[in-house]
Each structure stands twice: as C-alpha cells, then as structure tokens.
Design an enzyme around this catalytic site. Sequence first.
Site, mmCIF file in Angstrom:
data_model
loop_
_atom_site.group_PDB
_atom_site.id
_atom_site.type_symbol
_atom_site.label_atom_id
_atom_site.label_comp_id
_atom_site.label_asym_id
_atom_site.label_seq_id
_atom_site.Cartn_x
_atom_site.Cartn_y
_atom_site.Cartn_z
ATOM 1 N N SER A 15 -17.325 85.224 -2.902
ATOM 2 C CA SER A 15 -17.184 86.371 -3.814
ATOM 3 C C SER A 15 -15.798 86.425 -4.466
ATOM 4 O O SER A 15 -14.773 86.266 -3.802
ATOM 5 C CB SER A 15 -17.419 87.672 -3.049
ATOM 6 O OG SER A 15 -17.137 88.765 -3.898
ATOM 7 N N THR A 62 -23.422 92.931 -2.048
ATOM 8 C CA THR A 62 -24.026 91.769 -2.711
ATOM 9 C C THR A 62 -25.191 91.256 -1.861
ATOM 10 O O THR A 62 -25.583 91.893 -0.885
ATOM 11 C CB THR A 62 -22.934 90.708 -3.034
ATOM 12 O OG1 THR A 62 -23.539 89.671 -3.795
ATOM 13 C CG2 THR A 62 -22.271 90.128 -1.792
ATOM 14 N N LYS A 66 -28.607 94.686 -1.177
ATOM 15 C CA LYS A 66 -28.627 95.771 -2.170
ATOM 16 C C LYS A 66 -29.753 96.784 -1.904
ATOM 17 O O LYS A 66 -29.614 97.956 -2.240
ATOM 18 C CB LYS A 66 -28.744 95.203 -3.586
ATOM 19 C CG LYS A 66 -27.483 94.467 -4.029
ATOM 20 C CD LYS A 66 -27.571 94.005 -5.470
ATOM 21 C CE LYS A 66 -26.357 93.162 -5.838
ATOM 22 N NZ LYS A 66 -26.371 92.731 -7.242
ATOM 23 N N ASN A 87 -25.356 98.542 -5.657
ATOM 24 C CA ASN A 87 -24.299 97.527 -5.511
ATOM 25 C C ASN A 87 -22.930 98.160 -5.288
ATOM 26 O O ASN A 87 -21.943 97.457 -5.112
ATOM 27 C CB ASN A 87 -24.266 96.582 -6.725
ATOM 28 C CG ASN A 87 -23.561 97.188 -7.918
ATOM 29 O OD1 ASN A 87 -23.490 98.411 -8.058
ATOM 30 N ND2 ASN A 87 -23.037 96.355 -8.793
ATOM 31 N N GLY A 130 -34.863 91.667 -8.518
ATOM 32 C CA GLY A 130 -33.853 92.712 -8.345
ATOM 33 C C GLY A 130 -32.905 92.844 -9.531
ATOM 34 O O GLY A 130 -32.603 93.958 -9.970
ATOM 35 N N ASN A 151 -42.428 86.822 -16.912
ATOM 36 C CA ASN A 151 -42.176 86.393 -15.531
ATOM 37 C C ASN A 151 -43.306 85.458 -15.115
ATOM 38 O O ASN A 151 -44.427 85.555 -15.631
ATOM 39 C CB ASN A 151 -42.136 87.620 -14.606
ATOM 40 C CG ASN A 151 -41.549 87.288 -13.242
ATOM 41 O OD1 ASN A 151 -40.497 86.644 -13.162
ATOM 42 N ND2 ASN A 151 -42.204 87.706 -12.175
ATOM 43 N N SER A 155 -47.911 90.036 -12.899
ATOM 44 C CA SER A 155 -48.150 91.376 -12.334
ATOM 45 C C SER A 155 -46.812 92.047 -11.989
ATOM 46 O O SER A 155 -46.653 93.251 -12.142
ATOM 47 C CB SER A 155 -49.062 91.290 -11.105
ATOM 48 O OG SER A 155 -48.382 90.658 -10.050
ATOM 49 N N LYS A 156 -45.816 91.258 -11.573
ATOM 50 C CA LYS A 156 -44.493 91.834 -11.263
ATOM 51 C C LYS A 156 -43.819 92.320 -12.550
ATOM 52 O O LYS A 156 -43.114 93.320 -12.552
ATOM 53 C CB LYS A 156 -43.606 90.796 -10.577
ATOM 54 C CG LYS A 156 -44.005 90.494 -9.143
ATOM 55 C CD LYS A 156 -42.937 89.625 -8.493
ATOM 56 C CE LYS A 156 -43.408 89.031 -7.191
ATOM 57 N NZ LYS A 156 -42.535 87.937 -6.733
ATOM 58 N N TYR A 216 -23.599 82.986 -12.602
ATOM 59 C CA TYR A 216 -22.303 82.523 -13.099
ATOM 60 C C TYR A 216 -21.994 81.147 -12.552
ATOM 61 O O TYR A 216 -22.240 80.861 -11.389
ATOM 62 C CB TYR A 216 -21.179 83.534 -12.907
ATOM 63 C CG TYR A 216 -20.913 84.038 -11.526
ATOM 64 C CD1 TYR A 216 -21.558 85.160 -11.054
ATOM 65 C CD2 TYR A 216 -19.977 83.411 -10.708
ATOM 66 C CE1 TYR A 216 -21.300 85.647 -9.786
ATOM 67 C CE2 TYR A 216 -19.702 83.897 -9.445
ATOM 68 C CZ TYR A 216 -20.380 85.011 -8.989
ATOM 69 O OH TYR A 216 -20.115 85.484 -7.734
HETATM 70 P P1 NDP Z 1 -34.874 87.797 -7.062
HETATM 71 O O1 NDP Z 1 -35.124 86.833 -5.967
HETATM 72 O O2 NDP Z 1 -35.078 89.255 -6.832
HETATM 73 O O3 NDP Z 1 -35.841 87.418 -8.317
HETATM 74 C C1 NDP Z 1 -35.942 86.104 -8.759
HETATM 75 C C2 NDP Z 1 -36.658 86.060 -10.106
HETATM 76 O O4 NDP Z 1 -36.544 84.733 -10.597
HETATM 77 C C3 NDP Z 1 -38.157 86.380 -10.044
HETATM 78 O O5 NDP Z 1 -38.518 87.039 -11.237
HETATM 79 C C4 NDP Z 1 -38.795 84.972 -9.977
HETATM 80 O O6 NDP Z 1 -40.090 84.902 -10.543
HETATM 81 C C5 NDP Z 1 -37.833 84.214 -10.864
HETATM 82 N N1 NDP Z 1 -37.778 82.765 -10.637
HETATM 83 C C6 NDP Z 1 -37.280 82.114 -9.548
HETATM 84 N N2 NDP Z 1 -37.312 80.777 -9.733
HETATM 85 C C7 NDP Z 1 -37.855 80.582 -10.978
HETATM 86 C C8 NDP Z 1 -38.151 79.413 -11.752
HETATM 87 N N3 NDP Z 1 -37.889 78.179 -11.300
HETATM 88 N N4 NDP Z 1 -38.686 79.597 -12.982
HETATM 89 C C9 NDP Z 1 -38.949 80.848 -13.463
HETATM 90 N N5 NDP Z 1 -38.685 81.980 -12.769
HETATM 91 C C10 NDP Z 1 -38.155 81.836 -11.545
HETATM 92 O O7 NDP Z 1 -33.396 87.484 -7.591
HETATM 93 P P2 NDP Z 1 -32.384 88.502 -8.323
HETATM 94 O O8 NDP Z 1 -33.157 89.223 -9.369
HETATM 95 O O9 NDP Z 1 -31.665 89.295 -7.313
HETATM 96 O O10 NDP Z 1 -31.299 87.526 -8.966
HETATM 97 C C11 NDP Z 1 -31.571 86.771 -10.147
HETATM 98 C C12 NDP Z 1 -30.290 86.121 -10.611
HETATM 99 O O11 NDP Z 1 -29.375 87.078 -11.142
HETATM 100 C C13 NDP Z 1 -29.543 85.401 -9.487
HETATM 101 O O12 NDP Z 1 -29.265 84.112 -9.937
HETATM 102 C C14 NDP Z 1 -28.275 86.201 -9.295
HETATM 103 O O13 NDP Z 1 -27.188 85.373 -8.956
HETATM 104 C C15 NDP Z 1 -28.076 86.806 -10.677
HETATM 105 N N6 NDP Z 1 -27.262 88.042 -10.656
HETATM 106 C C16 NDP Z 1 -26.061 88.041 -11.299
HETATM 107 C C17 NDP Z 1 -25.254 89.162 -11.318
HETATM 108 C C18 NDP Z 1 -23.928 89.117 -12.031
HETATM 109 O O14 NDP Z 1 -23.098 90.028 -11.851
HETATM 110 N N7 NDP Z 1 -23.666 88.135 -12.858
HETATM 111 C C19 NDP Z 1 -25.660 90.414 -10.653
HETATM 112 C C20 NDP Z 1 -26.969 90.335 -10.029
HETATM 113 C C21 NDP Z 1 -27.709 89.173 -10.029
HETATM 114 P P3 NDP Z 1 -41.440 85.267 -9.693
HETATM 115 O O15 NDP Z 1 -41.411 86.744 -9.463
HETATM 116 O O16 NDP Z 1 -42.575 84.883 -10.568
HETATM 117 O O17 NDP Z 1 -41.337 84.472 -8.436
#
Ligand code: NDP
Length: 268
Positions: A15, A62, A66, A87, A130, A151, A155-156, A216
Amino acid sequence: MSDRYAVVGNPVGHSKSPEIHTLFAQQTGQDIEYTRLLAPLNDFKTTVMRFAGEGGHGMNVTVPFKFEAFDLSSQLTLRAKMAGAVNTLRFDGAAIYGDNTDGAGLVADITRNAGLSLSGSRILLLGAGGAAYGVMLPLLERKPDFIHIANLDESKARELAGRFSAYGKIAVSSYGALRERFDVVINATSAGLQNAMPPVPSAVFQENTLALDLVYADNPTPFMTFANRYGAKVRDGFGMLVEQAAESFCVWRGVRPDTKPVFAFFGR
Ligand code: NDP
C-alpha cells in the site's frame, strides 16, 4: 502526540497510503502518524477495535475487508450505504463512521486531472464487482447522459443497475452486444491483475475517448494498450488512488490537500 491513522488490509505491504498521507500531512501542517496494519483474514474486527481502543483516529480499509468495514460501521454516509462497502473509517468515542471515497476519487481524477466534464457524457462501465458499486453514485451525481454496464455475468450487471436506477439512466448488456462509441470507458474489472483484459470490442472507442483502468500499474495494462491502439486517451488507477486518499484525508481532517505534489513525488 500525533493523531494516529492506518491502512488495514491483507496483504497491505504494497500500500502506498502511508507515503501519500504523510505527504498530505506535511503539506497541510497536520500532525498525524500513518502506518500499515496487517489484519488476520479471520479477525478484521479485533484489529480495528484494538487500534481504535488505543486512540487511533481513523483507518483506510483495503482488500479484502471493505465489506466487513461496512458491517462494523455504526453510521454510514449515503455513498457508503449505496456502495455496500467502506474504505474509510473515522472513530469518535464509541461511534464508528463508515464512508466510501473511491467513487469521489475516480470522479476527481477524471474531472480535475484528466480535465473532462462528466456532465452529458456517455459512460461505459466494465465490471459489476465491489469497485463498480463504489463508483456508481459519484458518477451519476455528475449527471452523465447515461451509464452503460457490461459484465461477463450479466445478471450481476442488472443487479448493480437496479440498485442505482433512481439516480440516473443506466443500461446493461453483454460485452458482445456493445456497438456504440463512448466518451468514457472505465475498466472496473479485476482482469488487469491477471494481465488480461475484459472482452470489450474496439468499436466502443473513438478519438478522445477517455479509457481508465482502475488497476494501478507501472506499465500500461492490456486494456490500456488496446484502448490506446483505437485512439483513446488512457489512464491507470493511480490518480483515483491518490484522489480517494485526499477525500479520506478531508473526511478526517476537514482540509482537502493538493494532490499535485504527490503525483510529482511518485514521478507521475
Ligand atoms: P471484484 O472481485 O469485486 O469484481 C471483479 C470484477 O471483474 C467482476 O465484475 C468480474 O466479472 C470481473 N472480471 C474478473 N476477471 C475478468 C476477466 N478476465 N474478464 C472480464 N471481467 C472480469 O473486484 P473489485 O471490484 O473489488 O476490484 C476491481 C478492480 O478495481 C481491482 O483490480 C482493484 O485493484 C481495482 N480498484 C482500484 C481502486 C483504486 O483506487 N485505483 C479502488 C478499488 C478497486 P464477473 O462478475 O462476471 O465474474
């Protein structure tokens, strides 16, 4: 004694929050100490309560805590309630205030740093996890024309759209059905963490589309490389990270720091 803050996560060693908040404190003349705190995966609550009990003032939360931070909060801001995740924690006596500054951080990065007004814009949001929940309300508050969510699991995406439908126009489709061009494309999937990208068609990009990956990274992610090839201006999630930190700092200290010196410190 300095007021104490920490970022809590597992893992948390990577971090950048301690460096970012220390720079904010120096710039604004605030006397704070900010550390990293590794919480056991099965004992987030004890870690937080111990820190608060020892006089800690607030925490950034983090992965993967969360949602637990949301459950632990005795009071929530609207943006945290709608995101379903917290957060930023602020301790005040027995009260635990839960906020979510991720979305405000993203909006600040787009509007202040990338210089794009979101008002009237067509936004494509990729992912429905998330991070996607966290950014929806602050984006909709900027009055875009609409947000389109795609997505893998449709459904999500529908569930996400349903939660925010009172705040603006939201459409949902599969990746394959995407035909039109967008002003802003936000990759809120975690695909970049596996060095992959969501199956977004090149047709969504036009010259001057802003393509933003929330991950990032020191090097462009596959999504950024792809978007750039089709004319988009690209950003990674570093700007959002710094801006959400500035929002959290403001929640705690009542002053919003200038983020430019932090970008310069990290060579951005
Ligand atoms: P989650 O695990 O909650 O969600 C993951 C999402 O990614 C789902 O919608 C999933 O789809 C999708 N997904 C995963 N792999 C693939 C793929 N290969 N192709 C297409 N879709 C895919 O993760 P978070 O929402 O918590 O985090 C997402 C990203 O955001 C992370 O990389 C995190 O580091 C980043 N982030 C950055 C922040 C910042 O300050 N810069 C703050 C918060 C998050 P499905 O539902 O269909 O499985």
